[in-house]
Design an enzyme around this catalytic site. Sequence first.
Site, short mmCIF file in Angstrom:
data_model
loop_
_atom_site.label_atom_id
_atom_site.label_comp_id
_atom_site.label_asym_id
_atom_site.label_seq_id
_atom_site.Cartn_x
_atom_site.Cartn_y
_atom_site.Cartn_z
CD GLU A 154 58.52 7.26 8.69
OE1 GLU A 154 58.69 6.48 9.64
OE2 GLU A 154 57.53 7.99 8.59
CD GLU A 310 54.62 6.39 5.58
OE1 GLU A 310 54.28 6.40 6.77
OE2 GLU A 310 55.63 5.79 5.16
#
Length: 659
Positions: A154, A310
């Site tokens: 991320e 995710e």
Amino acid sequence: MAGPLLGARLPHVLFGGDYSPEQWPEGVWEEDVRLMREAGVNIVSLGIFSWSRIQPSPDRFDFEWLDRVIELLHENDIRLDLATATASPPPWLSHRHPAMLPVLADGVRLWPGGRQHYCPSSPFYRDAAVALVTAMANRYGRHPALAMWHAGNEYGCHVPACYCDVSAAHFRRWLRERHGTLEELNRAWGTDFWSQRYSDWEEILPPRQTPTWPNPSQQLDYRRFCSDALLECYELERRVLAELSPGIPVTTNFMRFFKPLDYWKWADREDIVSDDVYQDPADPDAAMGSAMAADLMRSLGGGRPWILMEQTPSRVNWRPVNVAKAPGQMRLWSYQAVARGADGVMFFQWRQSRAGAEKFHSAMVPHGPPETSPTWREVVRLGRELREFDGVCGSRIHSAVAILHDWESWWALELPSKPTALLSHLPQLESYYRPLFEANVVPDFARPGDDLSAYSLVLAPSLYLVGDGAAAGLARYVDAGGTLVMSFFSGIVDEFEHVRLGGYPAPFRELLGLRVEDFLPLPQGETVDLVLGDRRGRGEIWSELVTPAGAETVARFSSGGLQGQPAVTRHRFGRGTAYYLATRPDGASMASILAEACRGAGVEAVASVPAGVEAVRRQGDDGSFLFLLNHADAGVEVPVGGQRVSLGPRDVAVVRETS
Ligand code: GLA
């Protein structure tokens, strides 16, 4: 059809999650793999936050524990999405080199103790990251269990921008590349406004906290720079991996519509697009939001399948109130991702942590015994079901509609000191997306400068910033027979954030057959009445005075100072049609405008299904898969191809259609 995402390495829908064995005694690992097999886990994201365990001190690597985990997974036929482990630098790095810590616009330095505490431009961080990735790739780059690399994690999530002196120097180098000369930079930034003219490169700084608005062109360039600086970090890793681990695909996990990073640019450098999606179960628009993110991910990859990297099995830990997913909701939203092009369904995380900031974030394996956990049972059910979906892998979605989405225009639109602070990019996108979602029309997202000829309908929600080439491309698209729907405040500035002169919206006046005389944004909470044929509606946020020059009026303002003036227009241009919206119509009005545009452009819904049911089709080589997703809390019967499919609350059916 492209075939499975990871080829022969893993010819199935990917199913698994983030795995952090370093948080557990080795005795637990055996139970982990036993449970993974029970749930049908075929891949794990390993080592994302393991840097301090892999490299406990500057000159010592400890791979032995990781070797043992990897062998155990390999023996159990579980593949690796192996992290480069660079997302959270170890304490020794910032202790030795405090200059690698990031600094905010107001000069506050961010300290270690959380994660992602690095300045993207820091040579200390970059060198250490490259050394780690090199060691990882040397050790595991040809391991038979390795299916893909997971670079960083991320990027930019917590620190999208750094304002330290190292970043300032890097910014200046980047500006020299972009503008060439100081004279050009002064022109591009309009520095004769407020006495900002630079006489030396060294005078230039990032847009740090200023007494009042910093220069908007400077801010826009800083946004570009920050996205590029992080992309360089990713590129450094990717280069090492390409050399030492050839043929293994590389991804990094995106975060839906994440403003700081221009994902179009990033996706070009990824072998596979992957995304992290955390819908709030308490949000009535959650399913629409994740559908929109899924369509973006598919589009970023040029239509290729992507990975839901995710999602949470149930609750997260980072909202003020972390509402659990309702029974069936995790399964339903997982299928939604697959329906919209994902070939992988993965979670954060495998086993719920015992310590640390995320111990109350749900996981596939809970703190208590898995056997009694409804979340675990849903995980196992989903894993088993997805084993039957090999045929879906590689199939595509064919979309006739494109929504234009451009990061640079987003950044520029939301810089301060505009006609209204109430106008922002995502709500504009959503105002277009919502009616399509409810009507089961599945759009792609596209860049304004893309070749749009494959689409029958193109939607441009407030394309504030547009380059000359993209503006000309849109005119060509309509001229050649396309249908365009464009909102107010489009085509207002060029790529430097300089107003395009000659009357708004300068590059689109001819195409739209009108001129905008003045912007009349609406006071907060106020709306303006509209008449659209025989129905009435409301406009929100914005109104403006439009003078048609060839366009016909299809809706009018019916209250306030603009009473009787055009609110929506339609213009035949070449062989196509261009609609213009001078306000943001309420949901029902927007739905009727887009329904008309769809009819005119020959765009059809995927299927005609009851409200609350989402229908998406993936097209394979020998037939297609019609996904029916019931988002309602009650059961429903769906008529398809002469039969009736029964769906329970939050239930899913996948209908095989042979061609
Ligand atoms: C992000 C991160 C994960 C984890 C989750 C929690 O997506 O990538 O490491 O922190 O959030 O929701």
